[in-house]
Scaffold this active site. Structure first.
Site, PDB file in Angstrom:
ATOM      1  N   CYS A  81      31.187  -6.926 -17.848  1.00 32.69           N
ATOM      2  CA  CYS A  81      30.408  -6.916 -19.087  1.00 32.69           C
ATOM      3  C   CYS A  81      29.239  -5.950 -19.077  1.00 32.69           C
ATOM      4  O   CYS A  81      28.503  -5.874 -20.051  1.00 32.69           O
ATOM      5  CB  CYS A  81      29.867  -8.327 -19.343  1.00 32.69           C
ATOM      6  SG  CYS A  81      28.851  -8.977 -17.984  1.00 32.69           S
ATOM      7  N   GLN A  82      29.026  -5.181 -18.008  1.00 30.05           N
ATOM      8  CA  GLN A  82      27.818  -4.350 -17.929  1.00 30.05           C
ATOM      9  C   GLN A  82      27.636  -3.407 -19.110  1.00 30.05           C
ATOM     10  O   GLN A  82      26.503  -3.212 -19.573  1.00 30.05           O
ATOM     11  CB  GLN A  82      27.819  -3.549 -16.614  1.00 30.05           C
ATOM     12  CG  GLN A  82      27.636  -4.385 -15.371  1.00 30.05           C
ATOM     13  CD  GLN A  82      28.987  -4.811 -14.791  1.00 30.05           C
ATOM     14  OE1 GLN A  82      29.987  -4.855 -15.496  1.00 30.05           O
ATOM     15  NE2 GLN A  82      29.005  -5.129 -13.508  1.00 30.05           N
TER      16      GLN A  82
END
Length: 418
Positions: A81-82
């Site tokens: 999800c960065q």
């Protein structure tokens, strides 16, 4: 048991919740070697594929799972999800999002969906994936799913929702977006929240009564204080200041608008800086890669133990790890609370597979009473008294150093490491 393919499995947060609802992880694909080691340690029956999803064919996934195309009941997974993380906004004022090469994990999930054709799927990501005006990642996924239907003759009709996990009994303020669909076109309806703040206004007279949020004390108030504090002490420049901050507060306590000493400017630090849990409140989001002064910390002014973090994440109580503190924190901080996975898996069973479960949720924390009194505050150590002064507040959104293109502490740290 419903046959499940798990992608981007991490330590198994989604899988543990689905497991409690009667789903069986046949195969788990994960890149991180420490997470793979932990899954093998705790779930020897899972077939774990250690590698980059882009290098793993769907044929290999199905072979390891002992399944043919179309036989899997569920495909679950949370792509990294960065690129869509909220923390990226703090550091840079924005994120690269789809321009970040790590966002190609979304396309890889859709590729496996197309080539395995499960009866249903669940995809999880950070809430930032669906930010208004910045939801290109979500739209990419929805477009990809529509294309899967055109190419394969499936009828996935995805439903998505941003879920605040604390509103479903998770003792942690954590926001995630979930996308769920059935191959035969059945529309999935997300379960409604069951918990609310005791300060929330009363709902409609005919609405179901809401339960109070579960707290950090509910999560692990029964656990004894560890005998060995080695590795749990908060060091660095700010560790000795932590005992002077009350439970449920952060560095803002020591600003001109707080109740302590004016040591910092208002909102000039990230929210988790010197953040301490309260026994009477839910935990804040566990961080995957915290700095030495980034919480949440225990109300006894120390780092949280593995078991305490597992309780906050509503993981099963019997989990074990044989990795270091850094790897353990990263695995837990990146995970999905297993309780929310159990709740959604039960709804999937009821609506899509027509096999409801009416027993109590297995991962729901109990209500623990009585609650211990607050820990007594320590005075501010002498080493910090020289910081007392008139500190200016943060100038406002879009006006900080990063937004104005000026060097930040993050940039300075990055240059030192380069």
């Amino acid at each position: 048991m419903f046959k499940t393919i798990s992608l981007y499995s991490g330590i198994g947060g989604l899988d543990f919740g689905f497991e409690e609802a009667g789903f069986e992880t046949r195969v788990a694909v994960e890149l991180d070697r420490f997470a793979c080691r932990t899954m093998r340690l705790n779930r020897s029956a899972w077939s774990v594929i250690e590698g980059d999803i882009n290098d793993v064919t769907s044929e290999t996934i199905l072979e390891k799972a002992g399944l043919e195309v179309g036989e899997a009941d569920m495909l679950i997974g949370g792509p990294p999800c960065q690129p869509f993380s909220k923390s990226g906004y703090w550091v840079r004022g924005d994120t690269l999002r789809l321009d970040d090469p790590r966002s190609n994990t979304l396309a890889a999930y859709v590729r496996v969906l197309r080539e395995t054709k499960p009866k249903a799927f669940l995809l999880e990501n950070v809430g930032g994936l669906a930010y208004e005006g910045k939801d290109e990642g979500l739209q990419l996924l929805l477009d990809g799913i529509r294309q899967v239907n055109v190419e394969t003759g499936t009828n996935y009709q995805p439903t998505w929702r941003v879920i605040r996990c604390v509103e479903y009994g998770v003792p942690q303020i954590r926001e995630r977006v979930f996308i769920i669909a059935s191959r035969d076109g059945r529309q999935f309806r997300f379960p409604e929240p069951t918990h609310a703040s005791s300060k929330a206004p009363a709902r409609d007279l005919f609405a179901p009564a809401m339960l109070p949020f579960k707290t950090a004390w509910d999560a692990f108030g029964d656990l004894p204080e560890p005998n060995d504090l080695e590795g749990l002490r908060v060091g660095g420049k700010w560790g000795d200041l932590l005992p002077s901050i009350p439970e449920g507060e952060n560095y803002l306590w020591h600003t001109p608008r707080g109740g302590g000493m004016p040591l910092f400017g208002w909102r000039t630090r990230y929210w988790s800086f010197l953040l301490k849990l309260s026994k009477r409140m839910p935990s804040w989001t566990l961080q995957a890669q915290p700095g030495s002064a980034i919480g949440p910390f225990h109300w006894n002014s120390r780092k949280l133990t593995f078991q305490e973090m597992c309780r906050i994440q509503t993981f099963p109580d019997d989990l074990r790890v044989d990795v270091g503190r850094t790897e353990m924190q990263r695995m837990l901080g990146n995970a999905v609370p297993s309780l929310i996975a159990e709740i959604l898996a039960r709804s999937i069973r009821t609506q899509i597979f027509e096999t409801p479960i009416d027993t109590p949720l297995r991962l729901m924390p109990p209500r623990r009473t009585p609650v211990a009194p607050a820990v007594k505050l320590a005075p501010v150590p002498e080493e910090y008294l020289g910081m007392v002064g008139d500190h200016a507040p943060h100038p406002g959104t879009g006006k900080g150093r990063a937004a104005l293109g000026l060097p930040t502490a993050f940039d300075t740290k990055a240059r030192r490491q380069a």
